[in-house]
Scaffold this motif. Structure first.
Motif, PDB file in Angstrom:
ATOM      1  N   ALA A 193      -1.647  14.322  -7.689  1.00 32.32           N
ATOM      2  CA  ALA A 193      -1.448  15.101  -8.911  1.00 32.32           C
ATOM      3  C   ALA A 193      -0.317  14.481  -9.714  1.00 32.32           C
ATOM      4  CB  ALA A 193      -1.132  16.550  -8.573  1.00 32.32           C
ATOM      5  N   VAL A 194       0.709  13.978  -8.993  1.00 29.71           N
ATOM      6  CA  VAL A 194       1.874  13.341  -9.627  1.00 29.71           C
ATOM      7  C   VAL A 194       2.375  12.239  -8.714  1.00 29.71           C
ATOM      8  CG1 VAL A 194       4.194  13.696 -10.597  1.00 29.71           C
ATOM      9  CG2 VAL A 194       2.546  15.567 -10.625  1.00 29.71           C
ATOM     10  N   VAL A 195       2.754  11.103  -9.310  1.00 28.63           N
ATOM     11  CA  VAL A 195       3.438  10.020  -8.600  1.00 28.63           C
ATOM     12  C   VAL A 195       4.732   9.767  -9.350  1.00 28.63           C
ATOM     13  CG1 VAL A 195       3.341   7.622  -7.800  1.00 28.63           C
ATOM     14  CG2 VAL A 195       1.236   8.962  -7.950  1.00 28.63           C
ATOM     15  N   ASP A 196       5.846   9.705  -8.637  1.00 30.29           N
ATOM     16  CA  ASP A 196       7.163   9.496  -9.240  1.00 30.29           C
ATOM     17  C   ASP A 196       7.778   8.238  -8.619  1.00 30.29           C
ATOM     18  OD1 ASP A 196       9.092  10.311 -11.071  1.00 30.29           O
ATOM     19  OD2 ASP A 196      10.122  11.605  -9.642  1.00 30.29           O
ATOM     20  N   VAL A 197       8.135   7.267  -9.449  1.00 29.97           N
ATOM     21  CA  VAL A 197       8.595   5.962  -8.983  1.00 29.97           C
ATOM     22  C   VAL A 197       9.889   5.591  -9.696  1.00 29.97           C
ATOM     23  CG1 VAL A 197       7.999   3.500  -8.822  1.00 29.97           C
ATOM     24  CG2 VAL A 197       6.199   5.229  -8.667  1.00 29.97           C
ATOM     25  N   HIS A 205      12.233   4.086  -4.956  1.00 23.40           N
ATOM     26  CA  HIS A 205      11.840   5.488  -4.720  1.00 23.40           C
ATOM     27  C   HIS A 205      10.365   5.621  -5.078  1.00 23.40           C
ATOM     28  CE1 HIS A 205      12.104   9.889  -4.696  1.00 23.40           C
ATOM     29  NE2 HIS A 205      11.425   9.854  -5.822  1.00 23.40           N
ATOM     30  N   TRP A 206       9.603   6.253  -4.192  1.00 19.43           N
ATOM     31  CA  TRP A 206       8.176   6.529  -4.437  1.00 19.43           C
ATOM     32  C   TRP A 206       7.875   7.859  -3.781  1.00 19.43           C
ATOM     33  CZ3 TRP A 206       4.272   3.176  -6.534  1.00 19.43           C
ATOM     34  CH2 TRP A 206       2.966   3.670  -6.438  1.00 19.43           C
ATOM     35  N   ASP A 207       7.415   8.815  -4.566  1.00 20.38           N
ATOM     36  CA  ASP A 207       7.078  10.120  -4.015  1.00 20.38           C
ATOM     37  C   ASP A 207       5.842  10.633  -4.736  1.00 20.38           C
ATOM     38  OD1 ASP A 207       7.248  12.336  -2.388  1.00 20.38           O
ATOM     39  OD2 ASP A 207       9.177  13.029  -3.170  1.00 20.38           O
ATOM     40  N   THR A 208       5.093  11.493  -4.066  1.00 18.35           N
ATOM     41  CA  THR A 208       3.859  12.018  -4.646  1.00 18.35           C
ATOM     42  C   THR A 208       3.685  13.497  -4.327  1.00 18.35           C
ATOM     43  OG1 THR A 208       2.482  11.555  -2.711  1.00 18.35           O
ATOM     44  CG2 THR A 208       2.704   9.787  -4.331  1.00 18.35           C
ATOM     45  N   VAL A 209       2.895  14.155  -5.155  1.00 19.15           N
ATOM     46  CA  VAL A 209       2.355  15.480  -4.857  1.00 19.15           C
ATOM     47  C   VAL A 209       0.848  15.284  -4.807  1.00 19.15           C
ATOM     48  CG1 VAL A 209       1.943  17.807  -5.728  1.00 19.15           C
ATOM     49  CG2 VAL A 209       4.217  16.804  -5.910  1.00 19.15           C
ATOM     50  N   SER A 210       0.252  15.676  -3.716  1.00 14.39           N
ATOM     51  CA  SER A 210      -1.175  15.449  -3.507  1.00 14.39           C
ATOM     52  C   SER A 210      -2.019  16.240  -4.503  1.00 14.39           C
ATOM     53  CB  SER A 210      -1.553  15.853  -2.081  1.00 14.39           C
ATOM     54  OG  SER A 210      -2.953  15.810  -1.911  1.00 14.39           O
ATOM     55  N   ASP A 236       0.849  -1.192   0.000  1.00 18.05           N
ATOM     56  CA  ASP A 236       0.000   0.000   0.000  1.00 18.05           C
ATOM     57  C   ASP A 236       0.880   1.236   0.000  1.00 18.05           C
ATOM     58  OD1 ASP A 236      -2.670   0.337  -0.191  1.00 18.05           O
ATOM     59  OD2 ASP A 236      -3.094   0.176   1.948  1.00 18.05           O
ATOM     60  N   ARG A 237       0.741   2.084  -0.999  1.00 17.41           N
ATOM     61  CA  ARG A 237       1.573   3.279  -1.085  1.00 17.41           C
ATOM     62  C   ARG A 237       0.700   4.515  -1.249  1.00 17.41           C
ATOM     63  NH1 ARG A 237       7.020   2.190  -1.426  1.00 17.41           N
ATOM     64  NH2 ARG A 237       7.541   0.113  -2.175  1.00 17.41           N
ATOM     65  N   THR A 238       1.182   5.620  -0.740  1.00 24.34           N
ATOM     66  CA  THR A 238       0.506   6.900  -0.876  1.00 24.34           C
ATOM     67  C   THR A 238       0.331   7.239  -2.349  1.00 24.34           C
ATOM     68  OG1 THR A 238       1.551   7.657   1.144  1.00 24.34           O
ATOM     69  CG2 THR A 238       0.645   9.354  -0.303  1.00 24.34           C
ATOM     70  N   GLY A 239      -0.845   7.671  -2.715  1.00 27.65           N
ATOM     71  CA  GLY A 239      -1.064   8.184  -4.058  1.00 27.65           C
ATOM     72  C   GLY A 239      -1.526   7.169  -5.076  1.00 27.65           C
ATOM     73  N   GLU A 240      -1.799   5.941  -4.665  1.00 30.62           N
ATOM     74  CA  GLU A 240      -2.191   4.914  -5.632  1.00 30.62           C
ATOM     75  C   GLU A 240      -3.654   4.996  -6.047  1.00 30.62           C
ATOM     76  OE1 GLU A 240       0.287   0.920  -5.292  1.00 30.62           O
ATOM     77  OE2 GLU A 240      -0.862   1.346  -3.485  1.00 30.62           O
TER      78      GLU A 240
END
Length: 190
Positions: free
Chosen positions: A34-38, A47-52, A24-28
């Motif tokens: 708005a953006v998910v970067d993997v 690496h997993w990062d998001t902008v809400s 379970d990851r944030t932003g799925e």
């Protein structure tokens, strides 16, 4: 619209990193990011990062208000991009931009072009936009982020607006896809 694109994105992550299926990851979820970067290395997400999507500057709303927010939204995404690990030949990067309407395509393309950390990576683009024009102009969903579209008929001014915004984006995509996107582009719509 973005829900099908998100399904494609998650399927690609799961294909490249099979162990991710039950993580379970944030932003799925639909509408969350708005953006998910993997970044994936050796079949594992490193690496997993998001902008809400709920962050005030990146929330999709009417075009005038969204354009006023673009500088702040751009900065949030650039800050996220600054945290991505450097490109190497073992890494695969997937970046997912949620976009309900064609107008946001320009912001995504600008940010990709400006990204210097992965500039040497081979690049491909998949975009799919269209359902929200139908959701707003035909289905009249009250949670339509562009309230002006609720008054439009999809078979009249709504269809014309869709076509005009699509054609504007296709002009920009043609330039981008014949340059930065060495692996090609896949443009999907309704």
């Amino acid at each position: 619209g973005s829900s099908n694109a998100l399904l494609q994105f998650n399927n690609l992550v799961n294909f490249l990193a099979p162990g991710e299926y039950f993580v379970d990851r944030t932003g799925e979820l639909i509408g969350v990011s708005a953006v998910v970067d993997v970044v994936i290395v050796d079949g594992k997400v490193t690496h997993w990062d998001t902008v809400s999507n709920h962050a005030h500057p990146c929330r999709q709303v009417d075009l005038k208000e969204e354009a006023e927010r673009w500088p702040e939204c751009r900065q949030l995404i650039q800050d996220m991009f600054s945290k991505v690990p450097a490109h190497d030949s073992q890494s695969i990067r997937l970046t997912f931009f949620t976009s309900f309407f064609w107008k946001r395509t320009e912001l995504a393309l600008q940010l990709i072009e400006e990204d210097t950390v992965w500039k040497m990576a081979h690049f491909g683009l998949v975009t799919q936009i269209g359902a929200w024009y139908k959701n707003c102009c035909f289905m009249k969903f009250q949670y339509c982020p562009r309230k002006e579209l609720l008054a439009y008929d999809i078979f009249a001014e709504g269809g014309e607006l869709f076509k005009a915004e699509l054609e504007e984006s296709l002009g920009r995509l043609q330039s981008f896809c014949s340059g930065r996107a060495q692996l090609g582009c896949n443009v999907q719509t309704i």
